[in-house]
Write an enzyme that holds these catalytic residues in place. Sequence first.
Site, PDB file in Angstrom:
ATOM      1  CG  ASP A   1      -1.690  -1.274   1.344  1.00 34.69           C
ATOM      2  OD1 ASP A   1      -2.315  -1.869   0.263  1.00 34.69           O
ATOM      3  OD2 ASP A   1      -1.687  -1.968   2.388  1.00 34.69           O
ATOM      4  CD  GLU A   2       4.807  -0.304  -0.096  1.00 33.67           C
ATOM      5  OE1 GLU A   2       4.167  -0.684  -1.152  1.00 33.67           O
ATOM      6  OE2 GLU A   2       5.415  -1.228   0.380  1.00 33.67           O
ATOM      7  N   GLY A   3       1.557   2.951  -2.761  1.00 34.87           N
ATOM      8  CA  GLY A   3       1.021   3.771  -3.943  1.00 34.87           C
ATOM      9  C   GLY A   3       1.962   3.320  -4.905  1.00 34.87           C
TER      10      GLY A   3
ATOM     11  N   GLY B   1       0.714   1.941  -7.753  1.00 30.49           N
ATOM     12  CA  GLY B   1      -0.165   1.910  -8.808  1.00 30.49           C
ATOM     13  C   GLY B   1       0.224   3.465  -9.363  1.00 30.49           C
TER      14      GLY B   1
ATOM     15  CB  ALA C   1      -1.954  -6.521  -5.423  1.00 29.02           C
TER      16      ALA C   1
ATOM     17  CG  HIS D   1      -1.025  -2.156  -7.330  1.00 29.97           C
ATOM     18  ND1 HIS D   1      -0.065  -2.577  -8.159  1.00 29.97           N
ATOM     19  CD2 HIS D   1      -0.991  -2.402  -6.270  1.00 29.97           C
ATOM     20  CE1 HIS D   1       0.311  -3.583  -7.569  1.00 29.97           C
ATOM     21  NE2 HIS D   1       0.225  -3.413  -6.350  1.00 29.97           N
TER      22      HIS D   1
ATOM     23  NE  ARG E   1       7.166 -31.130  -6.558  1.00 32.06           N
ATOM     24  CZ  ARG E   1       8.070 -31.999  -5.747  1.00 32.06           C
ATOM     25  NH1 ARG E   1       9.045 -32.298  -6.730  1.00 32.06           N
ATOM     26  NH2 ARG E   1       7.765 -32.744  -4.469  1.00 32.06           N
TER      27      ARG E   1
ATOM     28  CB  VAL F   1       3.041  16.568  -3.102  1.00 39.33           C
ATOM     29  CG1 VAL F   1       4.139  16.388  -2.924  1.00 39.33           C
ATOM     30  CG2 VAL F   1       2.541  17.058  -4.864  1.00 39.33           C
ATOM     31  N   GLY F   2      -0.038  14.135  -3.415  1.00 40.96           N
ATOM     32  CA  GLY F   2      -1.639  14.178  -3.617  1.00 40.96           C
ATOM     33  C   GLY F   2      -2.159  12.936  -4.260  1.00 40.96           C
TER      34      GLY F   2
HETATM   35  P1  IMP Z   1      -2.232 -13.106   1.701  1.00 40.87           P
HETATM   36  O1  IMP Z   1      -1.272 -12.442   0.578  1.00 40.87           O
HETATM   37  O2  IMP Z   1      -3.454 -12.972   1.568  1.00 40.87           O
HETATM   38  O3  IMP Z   1      -1.722 -14.670   1.959  1.00 40.87           O
HETATM   39  O4  IMP Z   1      -1.724 -12.306   3.122  1.00 40.87           O
HETATM   40  C1  IMP Z   1      -0.509 -12.344   3.772  1.00 40.87           C
HETATM   41  C2  IMP Z   1      -0.085 -11.005   4.428  1.00 40.87           C
HETATM   42  O5  IMP Z   1      -0.005  -9.852   3.474  1.00 40.87           O
HETATM   43  C3  IMP Z   1      -1.339 -10.476   5.122  1.00 40.87           C
HETATM   44  O6  IMP Z   1      -0.867  -9.721   6.405  1.00 40.87           O
HETATM   45  C4  IMP Z   1      -1.925  -9.579   3.994  1.00 40.87           C
HETATM   46  O7  IMP Z   1      -2.510  -8.335   4.696  1.00 40.87           O
HETATM   47  C5  IMP Z   1      -0.615  -9.017   3.765  1.00 40.87           C
HETATM   48  N1  IMP Z   1      -0.782  -8.596   2.149  1.00 40.87           N
HETATM   49  C6  IMP Z   1      -1.049  -9.220   0.945  1.00 40.87           C
HETATM   50  N2  IMP Z   1      -1.138  -8.550   0.114  1.00 40.87           N
HETATM   51  C7  IMP Z   1      -0.915  -7.358   0.554  1.00 40.87           C
HETATM   52  C8  IMP Z   1      -1.141  -5.868  -0.225  1.00 40.87           C
HETATM   53  O8  IMP Z   1      -1.068  -5.729  -1.558  1.00 40.87           O
HETATM   54  N3  IMP Z   1      -1.010  -5.025   0.514  1.00 40.87           N
HETATM   55  C9  IMP Z   1      -0.824  -4.898   1.883  1.00 40.87           C
HETATM   56  N4  IMP Z   1      -0.668  -6.082   2.544  1.00 40.87           N
HETATM   57  C10 IMP Z   1      -0.938  -7.272   1.686  1.00 40.87           C
END
Ligand code: IMP
Length: 431
Positions: A13-15, A17, A39, A41, A142, A415-416
């Site tokens: 969630d750093e941004g 996208g 994910a 984004h 596998r 910045v926004g």
């Molecule tokens: P999973 O990827 O659903 O197995 O979750 C494993 C951990 O990674 C959990 O703490 C999720 O909240 C975190 N997580 C997975 N994908 C993201 C993402 O894109 N952003 C933030 N946290 C994520």
Amino acid sequence: MSSTVIIGTQWGDEGKGRVVDVYAANAAMVVRYQGGDNAGHTVKIGTQSYALHLIPSGIVRQKPSILGNGMVINPKSLLKEIADLEGRGLTVRPHLYISEDAHLIMPYHLALDGASERASGNGKIGTTLKGIGPAYVDKFSRLHGLRLGDLRNAEYFRARLRPIVAEKNALLTQLYQSEVQFDADAIFDEYLGYYAEIGGMICDTAEMVWQAVKRGDEIVFEGANATMLDIDHGTYPYVTCSTPTAGGAAVGVGVGPTKIDRVIGVVKAYTSRVGEGPFPTELKNEIGDHIRELGHEYGTTTGRPRRCGWLDICVLRKAARANGLDYLAVTHLDILDGFAEIPLCVAYEIDGRRVEIFPSALWETERATPIYEMMPGWLTPTNGCRSFTELPPNAQRYLNRVAELTDVPICMITVGNERQQNIVMEHPVSA
Ligand code: IMP
């Protein structure tokens, strides 16, 4: 030729996208290489906000968008995402290419993700419940992994599916005392229905990327999740199941590491995390709550409130090492505009020792006390700044100090939320 990997340096969630959107403008294609619809984004353009989960952010620029072999793909989610984006006026299907070697997320993966989390009680990981972990477990077992390309051969797919479903049903009842049971024929029909929709997009994406490399095209590799969620380099076991770090791009796309030219690490000007696990600079107080509200820190994928805290250089040093970072892209700088003082975590104190890089052992991270350097705030809005020199001097000092402590120059700042609220540096800031 110029290929760029863009990855998250913290816990997601750093941004990313936003940053991918900027670098995608000149790219011939954007390629995702790991993860799945865990994910989220976001790219905001005017009144439209595009939330992307599986589809690379390059789709917003209408670029060829590739889902690489390292991904795990839930076709139901993919079709929903395509429909959502098409409903907002984007052309999606003609731009989408899906690796035949990417693995399928199946309905029993979602059930097992939930059952395992419930059974773990307080020891749970706090997953997104999208079936990511169970799908990767099956890939590496596998015997149980099913790939997108397998859908091309219906009889092969059916024959593989039957014993797998029988085993998953047994696991659900016997291990998890779950009443959920799956019917192999119903799943077969459901997935053949998905194949009818997406079959035309499934191809040898590694060859596509290879041809682009040979032509010298610009390519953006879009990492999902983040460094500290990496299965090897993250806060194990509180991690995701894939390799978001830059090396994962080579494996998850099928190009050699010599074909990657630079790596940009995206870093939020503070830190957030969803799910369980260590987070030494977390603010479990009203300041953390305030940052959450200012930064709208609620999950794009799950809506969960994110834990918030100050920027942690120990995390960034680890990210610089694990990814070989060439540059940092600092996002959400404006969220810090209202703070008179901004603590920057430059090291930890662990059992009387000064530690400068995020430690590997869980019990050490749990005992880490942040050592803060107090940076003066700027108490001035930054959202109108479009160059580094327009930023308030104390904001420049903050960024310079981050570049200095990490030894990584800064190439971009946001910045926004709006697409144009960016500072893209011709001459990256290196302290
Ligand atoms: P999973 O990827 O659903 O197995 O979750 C494993 C951990 O990674 C959990 O703490 C999720 O909240 C975190 N997580 C997975 N994908 C993201 C993402 O894109 N952003 C933030 N946290 C994520």
